[in-house]
Design a protein around this motif. Structure first.
Motif, PDB file in Angstrom:
ATOM      1  N   ILE A  99      36.628  43.165  42.911  1.00  0.00           N
ATOM      2  CA  ILE A  99      37.368  43.828  43.744  1.00  0.00           C
ATOM      3  C   ILE A  99      38.724  42.969  44.578  1.00  0.00           C
ATOM      4  O   ILE A  99      37.615  42.085  45.702  1.00  0.00           O
ATOM      5  N   VAL A 100      39.141  43.595  44.630  1.00  0.00           N
ATOM      6  CA  VAL A 100      40.425  42.846  45.350  1.00  0.00           C
ATOM      7  C   VAL A 100      40.907  43.555  45.991  1.00  0.00           C
ATOM      8  O   VAL A 100      41.121  44.773  46.690  1.00  0.00           O
ATOM      9  N   ALA A 101      42.231  43.255  47.650  1.00  0.00           N
ATOM     10  CA  ALA A 101      41.796  43.961  48.210  1.00  0.00           C
ATOM     11  C   ALA A 101      43.442  43.581  49.538  1.00  0.00           C
ATOM     12  O   ALA A 101      43.464  42.219  49.405  1.00  0.00           O
ATOM     13  N   VAL A 102      44.652  43.659  49.664  1.00  0.00           N
ATOM     14  CA  VAL A 102      45.195  43.678  50.531  1.00  0.00           C
ATOM     15  C   VAL A 102      45.219  44.650  51.687  1.00  0.00           C
ATOM     16  O   VAL A 102      45.756  46.253  51.447  1.00  0.00           O
ATOM     17  N   PRO A 103      44.849  43.953  52.823  1.00  0.00           N
ATOM     18  CA  PRO A 103      45.185  44.753  54.183  1.00  0.00           C
ATOM     19  C   PRO A 103      46.275  44.669  54.839  1.00  0.00           C
ATOM     20  O   PRO A 103      47.246  43.001  54.827  1.00  0.00           O
TER      21      PRO A 103
ATOM     22  N   ILE B  93      42.381  39.245  49.531  1.00  0.00           N
ATOM     23  CA  ILE B  93      40.904  39.248  50.012  1.00  0.00           C
ATOM     24  C   ILE B  93      40.398  39.633  48.907  1.00  0.00           C
ATOM     25  O   ILE B  93      39.695  41.243  47.952  1.00  0.00           O
ATOM     26  N   ARG B  94      39.477  39.101  47.931  1.00  0.00           N
ATOM     27  CA  ARG B  94      38.300  38.968  47.004  1.00  0.00           C
ATOM     28  C   ARG B  94      37.234  39.402  47.892  1.00  0.00           C
ATOM     29  O   ARG B  94      36.828  38.790  47.945  1.00  0.00           O
TER      30      ARG B  94
ATOM     31  N   GLN C 123      42.345  37.637  39.308  1.00  0.00           N
ATOM     32  CA  GLN C 123      40.548  37.594  40.054  1.00  0.00           C
ATOM     33  C   GLN C 123      40.094  38.477  38.375  1.00  0.00           C
ATOM     34  O   GLN C 123      39.005  38.837  38.645  1.00  0.00           O
ATOM     35  N   GLN C 124      41.060  39.073  37.584  1.00  0.00           N
ATOM     36  CA  GLN C 124      40.614  40.154  36.058  1.00  0.00           C
ATOM     37  C   GLN C 124      39.948  41.404  37.348  1.00  0.00           C
ATOM     38  O   GLN C 124      38.494  41.502  37.019  1.00  0.00           O
ATOM     39  N   ALA C 125      40.624  41.943  38.086  1.00  0.00           N
ATOM     40  CA  ALA C 125      39.847  42.763  39.155  1.00  0.00           C
ATOM     41  C   ALA C 125      40.463  44.489  38.843  1.00  0.00           C
ATOM     42  O   ALA C 125      40.922  44.587  37.095  1.00  0.00           O
ATOM     43  N   HIS C 126      39.205  44.849  38.236  1.00  0.00           N
ATOM     44  CA  HIS C 126      38.998  45.937  38.157  1.00  0.00           C
ATOM     45  C   HIS C 126      39.408  47.593  39.118  1.00  0.00           C
ATOM     46  O   HIS C 126      39.811  48.373  38.376  1.00  0.00           O
ATOM     47  N   PHE C 127      39.696  46.766  40.246  1.00  0.00           N
ATOM     48  CA  PHE C 127      39.894  47.880  41.496  1.00  0.00           C
ATOM     49  C   PHE C 127      40.688  46.981  42.276  1.00  0.00           C
ATOM     50  O   PHE C 127      40.412  45.962  42.439  1.00  0.00           O
ATOM     51  N   ALA C 128      41.662  47.923  42.759  1.00  0.00           N
ATOM     52  CA  ALA C 128      42.569  46.782  43.646  1.00  0.00           C
ATOM     53  C   ALA C 128      43.301  47.913  45.027  1.00  0.00           C
ATOM     54  O   ALA C 128      43.192  49.023  44.893  1.00  0.00           O
ATOM     55  N   ILE C 129      42.621  47.543  46.250  1.00  0.00           N
ATOM     56  CA  ILE C 129      42.704  48.286  47.773  1.00  0.00           C
ATOM     57  C   ILE C 129      43.863  47.732  47.816  1.00  0.00           C
ATOM     58  O   ILE C 129      43.571  46.862  48.780  1.00  0.00           O
TER      59      ILE C 129
END
Length: 289
Positions: free
Chosen positions: A169-173, A163-164, A197-203
């Motif tokens: 910032i992206v997340a994987v629940p 999820i963006r 997503q060129q993400a800097h943070f992944a949750i």
């Protein structure tokens, strides 16, 4: 002439007739529905393979090299039947349906031969067709296993959404049990999302994960390390009390892993790190604090 050789000659001599009759059989018709010519060509290949096996004198040998052509030719047939939900019994019945047309032609071919010789040749053909059934069923089972493996992988991918949440910032629940296979999918999915997503943070949110063992914890740490190599900070959120106790009892060191109590806390941390101001409104719509 030995019965095996005579059956081989019979199959080669009547190859076209047999192929034409088989083209309308259920085993071929369910796959080659666009062109009957393709079904006939497939039938020719199978008959030729049966003739080669018979000529070798081992009609009961399901591992004969000549059957490699049959396996290749019938692979898409078996795969299509498996996808359609055909079980082993149905496929076996469809292969059995190929035998009467061949047996009838052989009986006509040997109409003037001694009864004992006719019986020997008919028995040889019956054994040969039984071997073909084993080959087709084995091919179908292999195709079925491939379908199951593909569906399992697809299910793992579906149950591991990315999820963006915000720019960068992206997340994987995660919900449910984590095993080695799913942990690997999580890592691959998350790393691909970091790149896309060129993400800097992944949750990684594990609120819905009931238990974590040492192997899963190691996979999580590897995922965190891999994300860092990709230039993203990985945050693990949702570690429940029971899981925290398990990690402590297992002696797993997560001191190098950034953790937060909840997904909301992890998102708030990532936003602040990106310079965003988080303003909490007071109740009843009063001024922010």
């Amino acid at each position: 002439m030995p019965p095996t050789e005579e059956v081989a000659e019979f199959l080669r001599g009547r190859r076209e007739q047999i192929a034409q009759r088989w083209a309308d059989a259920s085993l071929f018709r369910t796959v080659f529905t666009v062109s009957r010519d393709e079904a006939v060509e497939a039938g020719r290949a199978v008959v030729e393979a049966l003739a080669a096996v018979a000529a070798a004198g081992r009609p009961e040998d399901a591992g004969a090299g000549a059957f490699a052509v049959v396996r290749e030719q019938l692979a898409r047939t078996a795969d299509a039947r498996s996808r359609a939900g055909a079980d082993a019994a149905l496929i076996s019945a469809e292969v059995d349906a190929l035998r009467p047309p061949v047996t009838d032609l052989l009986a006509a071919e040997l109409s003037g031969a001694p009864a004992e010789h006719v019986l020997e040749c008919t028995t040889t053909l019956t054994v040969l067709m039984g071997t073909l059934r084993l080959v087709v069923q084995d091919t179908a089972l292999s195709a079925g296993r491939d379908v199951i493996d593909r569906q399992r992988l697809q299910l793992l991918e579906v149950t591991t959404p990315v999820i963006r949440l915000w720019d960068g910032i992206v997340a994987v629940p995660l919900i449910g049990t984590l095993d080695s296979a799913r942990s690997q999918v999580v890592m691959e999915t998350l790393l691909n999302a970091v790149v896309d997503q060129q993400a800097h943070f992944a949750i990684l949110d594990i609120t819905g994960v009931p238990t974590v063992d040492s192997l899963v914890a190691q996979h999580l740490m590897k995922t965190v390390a891999a994300a860092r190599l990709m230039g993203a900070e990985c945050i693990v959120s949702g570690i429940r009390p029971a899981i925290a106790q398990t990690i402590v009892h297992l002696g797993i060191d997560l001191s190098s892993v950034l953790t937060r109590a909840s997904l909301a806390d992890a998102l708030a941390y990532a936003l602040r790190q990106q310079g965003a101001d988080i303003v909490q409104l007071a109740s009843h719509g009063t001024a922010p604090r």
